[in-house]
Every structure is written in structure tokens, then in C-alpha cells.
Design a protein around this motif. Structure first.
Motif, short mmCIF file in Angstrom:
data_model
loop_
_atom_site.label_atom_id
_atom_site.label_comp_id
_atom_site.label_asym_id
_atom_site.label_seq_id
_atom_site.Cartn_x
_atom_site.Cartn_y
_atom_site.Cartn_z
N LEU A 197 -9.21 54.68 49.92
CA LEU A 197 -9.66 56.06 49.70
C LEU A 197 -9.94 56.76 51.03
O LEU A 197 -9.55 57.91 51.24
CB LEU A 197 -10.91 56.08 48.82
N SER A 198 -10.61 56.06 51.93
CA SER A 198 -10.95 56.63 53.22
C SER A 198 -9.70 56.94 54.05
O SER A 198 -9.56 58.03 54.61
CB SER A 198 -11.86 55.66 53.99
N VAL A 199 -8.80 55.97 54.12
CA VAL A 199 -7.59 56.16 54.92
C VAL A 199 -6.70 57.25 54.32
O VAL A 199 -6.11 58.05 55.04
CB VAL A 199 -6.82 54.82 55.06
N THR A 200 -6.61 57.30 53.00
CA THR A 200 -5.84 58.35 52.35
C THR A 200 -6.38 59.72 52.74
O THR A 200 -5.62 60.62 53.08
CB THR A 200 -5.89 58.19 50.81
N LEU B 229 -5.65 60.35 56.67
CA LEU B 229 -4.26 60.51 57.09
C LEU B 229 -3.55 61.70 56.45
O LEU B 229 -2.56 62.17 56.97
CB LEU B 229 -3.46 59.24 56.79
N ALA B 230 -4.05 62.17 55.33
CA ALA B 230 -3.39 63.27 54.62
C ALA B 230 -3.59 64.59 55.37
O ALA B 230 -4.68 64.85 55.90
CB ALA B 230 -3.96 63.41 53.21
N PRO B 231 -2.55 65.41 55.43
CA PRO B 231 -2.75 66.75 55.99
C PRO B 231 -3.79 67.50 55.16
O PRO B 231 -3.89 67.29 53.95
CB PRO B 231 -1.37 67.41 55.85
N LYS B 232 -4.57 68.32 55.79
CA LYS B 232 -5.67 69.02 55.11
C LYS B 232 -5.21 69.73 53.84
O LYS B 232 -5.89 69.71 52.83
CB LYS B 232 -6.34 70.03 56.06
N SER B 233 -4.05 70.34 53.88
CA SER B 233 -3.58 71.11 52.72
C SER B 233 -3.06 70.21 51.59
O SER B 233 -2.79 70.70 50.50
CB SER B 233 -2.50 72.10 53.14
N PHE B 234 -2.93 68.89 51.84
CA PHE B 234 -2.41 67.98 50.82
C PHE B 234 -3.37 66.84 50.48
O PHE B 234 -2.96 65.86 49.86
CB PHE B 234 -1.07 67.38 51.27
N GLN B 235 -4.63 66.97 50.87
CA GLN B 235 -5.57 65.88 50.63
C GLN B 235 -5.75 65.58 49.14
O GLN B 235 -5.77 64.41 48.74
CB GLN B 235 -6.91 66.16 51.29
N ALA B 236 -5.87 66.58 48.33
CA ALA B 236 -6.05 66.36 46.89
C ALA B 236 -4.81 65.70 46.28
O ALA B 236 -4.94 64.76 45.47
CB ALA B 236 -6.34 67.68 46.18
N GLN B 237 -3.63 66.14 46.68
CA GLN B 237 -2.41 65.54 46.16
C GLN B 237 -2.28 64.08 46.60
O GLN B 237 -1.87 63.22 45.81
CB GLN B 237 -1.16 66.32 46.62
#
Length: 151
Positions: free
Chosen positions: A76-79, A82-90
Motif C-alpha cells: 500500500l505504501s509503495v503503491t 510510486l504512483a503519479p499524483k493524478s493516478f494515486q486512486a487508480q
């Protein structure tokens, strides 16, 4: 869960010396695999047609919870990191979908479990999980390089 404060204390105590996220994942796979190998032991020692102590199951749960504590919160933390801010929920949704997909695979694998195949079932599932942990450990340097310093 009793393990949560223990792991929180351990990571805090280790500070910068703690293993990387990818190593924690590999160690989590080892623990999960060991829990299956542990469940293989009563069948090998006593046979599959007798009742054994619930200690075997309790110990298996204890071992797999260690693996879970090394995989789930770290994932969960790494996801999130590493996710771009605009795609964190996805990306978080994809993390949870991967868990759902693994449960669907498990629902198919468990069909091979019978009292006649019990020892082999636990041994094969545990062994494959440990092999995946070894493969992941082999790729840790590459993964850490691709993560660009994100722990």
C-alpha cells in the motif's frame, strides 16, 4: 493484530538500516511459503487420517501473518509513493484488484486439495511461493534502481 506494533517498533528501531520495500516483499513471500510448509508437517509426521493439535494451524497463522505484515502495508505504501499524483486512486484500486485476482486464482488452486493430496498440496504451494520469493530477491537490485531511491 499484535504484530502491528511489533513491526512498527522494529522498523522505527532499525531506522535507515531496515530492508528495502522489495526485500520486505521477498521476506513476506518466504514467510507465506513457510506457513504452507509448516502445514505439510503434521501430514508427514502423523498421516492425514488422524486429528492433530490445533497448534499446527495456530502456528501456520502466526507465520503467514508475519508474511502479510511484510507484504500488505508495504505494498500500500509503495503503491502510494510510486504512483503519479493524478493516478494515486487508480493505482490503489489496481493494488486491491490484484488481491482480488489472486483470490480468484486461489479459488481454482484449492480444488486440488483433498485428504489424499494434502501433503503434496501444502508442499507445492509453499515451495512455489518460496521460489517466487527467491526470484524477487534476485531482482531486488534492479527494482531498487527503478524505484529511484523510494524506500
Amino acid at each position: 493484530m499484535i504484530y502491528v506494533p511489533i513491526f512498527a517498533w522494529l522498523w522505527g528501531k532499525m531506522g535507515k538500516k531496515q530492508p528495502s520495500s522489495s526485500k520486505k516483499f521477498a521476506y513476506g513471500l518466504f514467510a507465506a511459503g513457510l506457513s504452507f510448509l509448516w502445514m505439510m508437517l503434521p501430514g508427514m509426521i502423523f498421516g492425514t487420517d488422524v486429528k492433530v493439535s490445533p497448534f499446527w494451524l495456530i502456528m501456520s497463522w502466526a507465520i503467514v501473518i508475519v508474511g502479510e505484515m511484510l507484504i500488505s502495508p508495504i505494498g500500500l505504501s509503495v503503491t502510494n509513493k510510486l504512483a503519479p499524483k493524478s493516478f494515486q486512486a487508480q493505482m490503489m484500486s489496481i493494488w486491491f484488484l490484484s488481491n482480488a485476482a489472486s483470490q480468484a486464482i486461489n479459488a481454482q488452486i484449492v480444488k486440488f486439495y483433498t485428504s489424499e493430496t494434502e501433503v503434496a498440496y501444502y508442499g507445492i504451494v509453499g515451495g512455489i511461493t518460496i521460489v517466487f520469493g527467491i526470484i524477487l530477491l534476485f531482482y531486488v537490485p534492479r527494482i531498487e534502481k527503478l524505484m529511484s531511491g523510494i524506500k
